[in-house]
Design a protein around this motif. Structure first.
Motif, PDB file in Angstrom:
ATOM      1  N   PHE A   1       0.902  -1.179   0.012  1.00  0.00           N
ATOM      2  CA  PHE A   1       0.067  -0.138   0.043  1.00  0.00           C
ATOM      3  C   PHE A   1       0.834   1.191  -0.198  1.00  0.00           C
ATOM      4  O   PHE A   1       2.187   1.119   0.045  1.00  0.00           O
ATOM      5  N   SER A   2       0.272   2.424  -0.243  1.00  0.00           N
ATOM      6  CA  SER A   2       0.972   3.594  -0.318  1.00  0.00           C
ATOM      7  C   SER A   2       1.647   3.990   1.295  1.00  0.00           C
ATOM      8  O   SER A   2       2.674   4.808   1.226  1.00  0.00           O
ATOM      9  N   PHE A   3       1.199   3.331   2.130  1.00  0.00           N
ATOM     10  CA  PHE A   3       2.009   3.647   3.675  1.00  0.00           C
ATOM     11  C   PHE A   3       2.854   2.455   3.905  1.00  0.00           C
ATOM     12  O   PHE A   3       3.547   2.863   5.023  1.00  0.00           O
ATOM     13  N   GLY A   4       2.636   1.476   3.404  1.00  0.00           N
ATOM     14  CA  GLY A   4       3.823   0.346   3.741  1.00  0.00           C
ATOM     15  C   GLY A   4       3.200  -1.185   3.290  1.00  0.00           C
ATOM     16  O   GLY A   4       2.382  -1.271   2.424  1.00  0.00           O
ATOM     17  N   LYS A   5       3.646  -1.982   3.922  1.00  0.00           N
ATOM     18  CA  LYS A   5       3.536  -3.550   3.543  1.00  0.00           C
ATOM     19  C   LYS A   5       2.724  -4.404   4.426  1.00  0.00           C
ATOM     20  O   LYS A   5       3.218  -4.223   5.531  1.00  0.00           O
TER      21      LYS A   5
END
Length: 127
Positions: free
Chosen positions: A12-16
Motif C-alpha cells: 500500500f502507499s503507507f507500507g507492506k
C-alpha cells in the motif's frame, strides 16, 4: 525461533502488509503518518481474509513514523480483531505505547522481538 510461514504480501502507499493464517504483519514506511482513514484498508483485509476467523494485528516498528492514536477507536470495533502487538527494538517506545493503548479497548502489547510477539499472539487467540 518460531517459523514465520510465508503469507500473502500486499503493498500500500503507507507500507507492506503480510497476511498469515491467524495474524497480519505490518511494516509502515518511513515518515508516514498513520491516520484513521487507514482503517478502511484494515477492515477490507479483515473482511477478505478473516471473514469468520479471529486474528491479531502485529506491527513491526522498524522505521520512524507518526501515529494519530484516535485510529485505535475504530480499529477496536473490528469484532474479530482480538489484539494488537507492537514489535519495537526501541526501548523508549514505552511512553508512546502507554498513550496509544488508552485508545484501544482490546489487548495491546509491546515486545522487542518477533519471537515474543508470536508467542503472545497465540496466547491472545487461543487462551
Amino acid at each position: 525461533m518460531k517459523n514465520l510461514q510465508l503469507g500473502i504480501q500486499l503493498e500500500f502507499s503507507f507500507g507492506k502488509v503480510t497476511v498469515h493464517d491467524d495474524y497480519i504483519y505490518v511494516i509502515m514506511d518511513e515518515g508516514v503518518t498513520v491516520q484513521p482513514s487507514f482503517n478502511d484498508v484494515l477492515i477490507a483485509i479483515a473482511e477478505s481474509y478473516f471473514p469468520e476467523k479471529d486474528f491479531i494485528y502485529i506491527t513491526h516498528r522498524i522505521y520512524s513514523y507518526a501515529i494519530d492514536p484516535t485510529i485505535y477507536l475504530k480499529t477496536s470495533q473490528i469484532e474479530n480483531l482480538k489484539g494488537f502487538i507492537v514489535v519495537s527494538p526501541n526501548k523508549d517506545f514505552k511512553e508512546a505505547h502507554n498513550i496509544e493503548k488508552l485508545f484501544f479497548c482490546k489487548p495491546f502489547k509491546v515486545y522487542h522481538t518477533m519471537e515474543e510477539a508470536l508467542i503472545q499472539k497465540d496466547i491472545m487467540l487461543y487462551k
